[in-house]
Scaffold this motif. Structure first.
Motif, PDB file in Angstrom:
ATOM      1  N   THR A   1       0.956  -1.392  -0.026  1.00  0.00           N
ATOM      2  CA  THR A   1       0.061   0.066   0.024  1.00  0.00           C
ATOM      3  C   THR A   1       0.844   1.202  -0.035  1.00  0.00           C
ATOM      4  O   THR A   1       0.306   2.262  -0.408  1.00  0.00           O
ATOM      5  N   GLY A   2       1.969   1.225   0.483  1.00  0.00           N
ATOM      6  CA  GLY A   2       2.789   2.395   0.871  1.00  0.00           C
ATOM      7  C   GLY A   2       2.694   3.108   2.082  1.00  0.00           C
ATOM      8  O   GLY A   2       3.213   4.042   2.068  1.00  0.00           O
ATOM      9  N   PHE A   3       1.671   2.615   2.959  1.00  0.00           N
ATOM     10  CA  PHE A   3       1.215   3.306   3.922  1.00  0.00           C
ATOM     11  C   PHE A   3       1.873   2.817   5.154  1.00  0.00           C
ATOM     12  O   PHE A   3       2.149   1.558   5.147  1.00  0.00           O
ATOM     13  N   VAL A   4       2.277   3.691   6.055  1.00  0.00           N
ATOM     14  CA  VAL A   4       2.774   3.105   7.359  1.00  0.00           C
ATOM     15  C   VAL A   4       1.521   2.570   7.955  1.00  0.00           C
ATOM     16  O   VAL A   4       1.681   1.465   8.671  1.00  0.00           O
ATOM     17  N   MET A   5       0.410   3.401   8.200  1.00  0.00           N
ATOM     18  CA  MET A   5      -0.866   2.846   8.632  1.00  0.00           C
ATOM     19  C   MET A   5      -2.035   3.732   7.998  1.00  0.00           C
ATOM     20  O   MET A   5      -1.685   4.897   7.527  1.00  0.00           O
ATOM     21  N   ASP A   6      -2.907   2.857   7.539  1.00  0.00           N
ATOM     22  CA  ASP A   6      -4.050   3.589   6.834  1.00  0.00           C
ATOM     23  C   ASP A   6      -4.772   4.696   7.668  1.00  0.00           C
ATOM     24  O   ASP A   6      -4.873   4.417   8.879  1.00  0.00           O
ATOM     25  N   MET A   7      -4.619   6.198   7.504  1.00  0.00           N
ATOM     26  CA  MET A   7      -5.175   7.166   7.936  1.00  0.00           C
ATOM     27  C   MET A   7      -6.468   6.940   8.458  1.00  0.00           C
ATOM     28  O   MET A   7      -6.878   7.802   9.504  1.00  0.00           O
ATOM     29  N   LYS A   8      -7.203   6.553   7.671  1.00  0.00           N
ATOM     30  CA  LYS A   8      -8.671   6.378   8.060  1.00  0.00           C
ATOM     31  C   LYS A   8      -8.857   5.553   9.163  1.00  0.00           C
ATOM     32  O   LYS A   8      -9.775   5.656   9.905  1.00  0.00           O
ATOM     33  N   VAL A   9      -8.254   4.300   9.174  1.00  0.00           N
ATOM     34  CA  VAL A   9      -8.050   3.364  10.327  1.00  0.00           C
ATOM     35  C   VAL A   9      -7.543   4.184  11.594  1.00  0.00           C
ATOM     36  O   VAL A   9      -8.243   4.130  12.733  1.00  0.00           O
ATOM     37  N   LEU A  10      -6.455   5.019  11.370  1.00  0.00           N
ATOM     38  CA  LEU A  10      -5.951   5.754  12.499  1.00  0.00           C
ATOM     39  C   LEU A  10      -7.192   6.565  13.246  1.00  0.00           C
ATOM     40  O   LEU A  10      -7.476   6.610  14.309  1.00  0.00           O
ATOM     41  N   SER A  11      -7.838   7.440  12.140  1.00  0.00           N
ATOM     42  CA  SER A  11      -8.721   8.278  12.764  1.00  0.00           C
ATOM     43  C   SER A  11      -9.719   7.395  13.318  1.00  0.00           C
ATOM     44  O   SER A  11     -10.384   7.918  14.305  1.00  0.00           O
ATOM     45  N   ASP A  12     -10.258   6.518  12.924  1.00  0.00           N
ATOM     46  CA  ASP A  12     -11.456   5.833  13.478  1.00  0.00           C
ATOM     47  C   ASP A  12     -10.894   5.248  14.652  1.00  0.00           C
ATOM     48  O   ASP A  12     -11.881   5.311  15.597  1.00  0.00           O
ATOM     49  N   LEU A  13      -9.789   4.893  14.867  1.00  0.00           N
ATOM     50  CA  LEU A  13      -9.536   4.467  16.346  1.00  0.00           C
ATOM     51  C   LEU A  13      -9.558   5.393  17.387  1.00  0.00           C
ATOM     52  O   LEU A  13      -9.773   5.217  18.426  1.00  0.00           O
ATOM     53  N   ILE A  14      -8.894   6.664  16.823  1.00  0.00           N
ATOM     54  CA  ILE A  14      -8.970   7.685  17.509  1.00  0.00           C
ATOM     55  C   ILE A  14     -10.360   8.268  18.155  1.00  0.00           C
ATOM     56  O   ILE A  14     -10.648   8.461  19.342  1.00  0.00           O
ATOM     57  N   GLN A  15     -11.225   7.916  17.080  1.00  0.00           N
ATOM     58  CA  GLN A  15     -12.433   8.534  17.426  1.00  0.00           C
ATOM     59  C   GLN A  15     -13.140   7.520  18.297  1.00  0.00           C
ATOM     60  O   GLN A  15     -13.838   7.876  19.373  1.00  0.00           O
ATOM     61  N   GLN A  16     -13.017   6.278  18.297  1.00  0.00           N
ATOM     62  CA  GLN A  16     -13.677   5.288  19.082  1.00  0.00           C
ATOM     63  C   GLN A  16     -13.156   5.185  20.547  1.00  0.00           C
ATOM     64  O   GLN A  16     -13.915   5.097  21.389  1.00  0.00           O
ATOM     65  N   TYR A  17     -11.763   5.216  20.599  1.00  0.00           N
ATOM     66  CA  TYR A  17     -11.064   5.016  21.668  1.00  0.00           C
ATOM     67  C   TYR A  17     -10.614   6.238  22.677  1.00  0.00           C
ATOM     68  O   TYR A  17     -10.515   6.186  23.694  1.00  0.00           O
ATOM     69  N   VAL A  18     -10.813   7.213  21.894  1.00  0.00           N
ATOM     70  CA  VAL A  18     -10.450   8.679  22.769  1.00  0.00           C
ATOM     71  C   VAL A  18     -11.588   9.666  22.662  1.00  0.00           C
ATOM     72  O   VAL A  18     -11.965  10.015  23.487  1.00  0.00           O
ATOM     73  N   ILE A  19     -11.987   9.982  21.347  1.00  0.00           N
ATOM     74  CA  ILE A  19     -12.836  11.226  21.434  1.00  0.00           C
ATOM     75  C   ILE A  19     -14.227  10.695  21.923  1.00  0.00           C
ATOM     76  O   ILE A  19     -14.802  11.555  22.838  1.00  0.00           O
ATOM     77  N   GLU A  20     -14.702   9.749  21.403  1.00  0.00           N
ATOM     78  CA  GLU A  20     -16.071   9.292  22.222  1.00  0.00           C
ATOM     79  C   GLU A  20     -15.892   8.943  23.842  1.00  0.00           C
ATOM     80  O   GLU A  20     -16.918   9.264  24.411  1.00  0.00           O
ATOM     81  N   HIS A  21     -14.670   8.589  24.311  1.00  0.00           N
ATOM     82  CA  HIS A  21     -14.405   8.443  25.681  1.00  0.00           C
ATOM     83  C   HIS A  21     -14.215   9.568  26.263  1.00  0.00           C
ATOM     84  O   HIS A  21     -14.615   9.705  27.542  1.00  0.00           O
ATOM     85  N   PHE A  22     -13.569  10.478  25.776  1.00  0.00           N
ATOM     86  CA  PHE A  22     -13.337  11.673  26.509  1.00  0.00           C
ATOM     87  C   PHE A  22     -13.912  13.176  26.243  1.00  0.00           C
ATOM     88  O   PHE A  22     -14.158  14.132  27.286  1.00  0.00           O
ATOM     89  N   ASP A  23     -14.559  13.334  25.002  1.00  0.00           N
ATOM     90  CA  ASP A  23     -15.213  14.524  24.491  1.00  0.00           C
ATOM     91  C   ASP A  23     -16.320  14.819  25.396  1.00  0.00           C
ATOM     92  O   ASP A  23     -17.150  14.043  25.513  1.00  0.00           O
ATOM     93  N   HIS A  24     -16.351  16.164  25.982  1.00  0.00           N
ATOM     94  CA  HIS A  24     -17.575  16.498  26.802  1.00  0.00           C
ATOM     95  C   HIS A  24     -17.978  15.954  27.981  1.00  0.00           C
ATOM     96  O   HIS A  24     -19.131  15.500  28.275  1.00  0.00           O
ATOM     97  N   LYS A  25     -16.771  15.368  28.683  1.00  0.00           N
ATOM     98  CA  LYS A  25     -16.940  14.528  29.698  1.00  0.00           C
ATOM     99  C   LYS A  25     -16.089  15.413  30.798  1.00  0.00           C
ATOM    100  O   LYS A  25     -15.137  16.172  30.731  1.00  0.00           O
ATOM    101  N   ASN A  26     -16.461  14.900  32.014  1.00  0.00           N
ATOM    102  CA  ASN A  26     -15.945  15.483  33.209  1.00  0.00           C
ATOM    103  C   ASN A  26     -14.815  14.295  33.495  1.00  0.00           C
ATOM    104  O   ASN A  26     -15.082  13.413  33.871  1.00  0.00           O
ATOM    105  N   LEU A  27     -13.557  14.541  33.517  1.00  0.00           N
ATOM    106  CA  LEU A  27     -12.455  13.669  33.555  1.00  0.00           C
ATOM    107  C   LEU A  27     -12.403  12.994  35.027  1.00  0.00           C
ATOM    108  O   LEU A  27     -12.385  11.751  34.933  1.00  0.00           O
ATOM    109  N   ASN A  28     -12.538  13.804  35.947  1.00  0.00           N
ATOM    110  CA  ASN A  28     -12.893  13.175  37.340  1.00  0.00           C
ATOM    111  C   ASN A  28     -13.760  12.231  37.422  1.00  0.00           C
ATOM    112  O   ASN A  28     -13.787  11.307  38.351  1.00  0.00           O
TER     113      ASN A  28
END
Length: 137
Positions: free
Chosen positions: A60-87
């Motif tokens: 592919t010439g990819f280090v990592m498919d950027m769409k896959v990386l974007s989806d991982l960040i959305q699923q495991y970080v953004i959905e987990h943290f966004d507009h939340k009270n971390l404490n």
């Protein structure tokens, strides 16, 4: 010849937190953490950079498919943290202070299982435009 290449994905999320040590009184917390120890919390517009380093794949010439990386960040970080009270809302901060340093480590630990062991993962988290942390250092 080393063909290692780094790819980056930038994202952002908004979250509230309070920096404090439960074992200290309010005066000590204020002395150490200042306004960040406000008992009513405060928020940040966090900017996140996720870096994955590795060799481009032959097919592919990819280090990592950027769409896959974007989806991982959305699923495991953004959905987990966004507009939340971390404490209050994030189980990972039940027993640790949600400093930028600790948030970066938690994000790394959430993403690491989903990125190939052959690839290096690095998290850079901006709490403000001038203050940021990076993990691993």
């Amino acid at each position: 010849m080393n063909k290692r290449v780094a790819v980056f994905r930038k994202e952002h999320f908004n979250a509230a937190h309070r920096l404090y040590n439960r074992q200290w009184d309010d005066a000590t917390n204020f002395r150490v953490f200042g306004k960040c120890s406000n008992p009513h919390y405060h928020g940040h517009n966090y900017e996140l950079e996720v870096r994955v380093t590795g060799e481009p794949q032959a097919d592919t010439g990819f280090v990592m498919d950027m769409k896959v990386l974007s989806d991982l960040i959305q699923q495991y970080v953004i959905e987990h943290f966004d507009h939340k009270n971390l404490n209050l809302d994030i189980p990972e901060f039940k027993d640790i202070n949600p400093t930028a340093e600790n948030i970066a480590v938690v994000i790394y630990n959430l993403l690491r299982p989903h990125v190939s062991e052959k690839q290096e993962l690095r998290i850079r988290l901006y709490e403000t435009p001038r203050n940021f942390v990076e993990y691993p250092a």
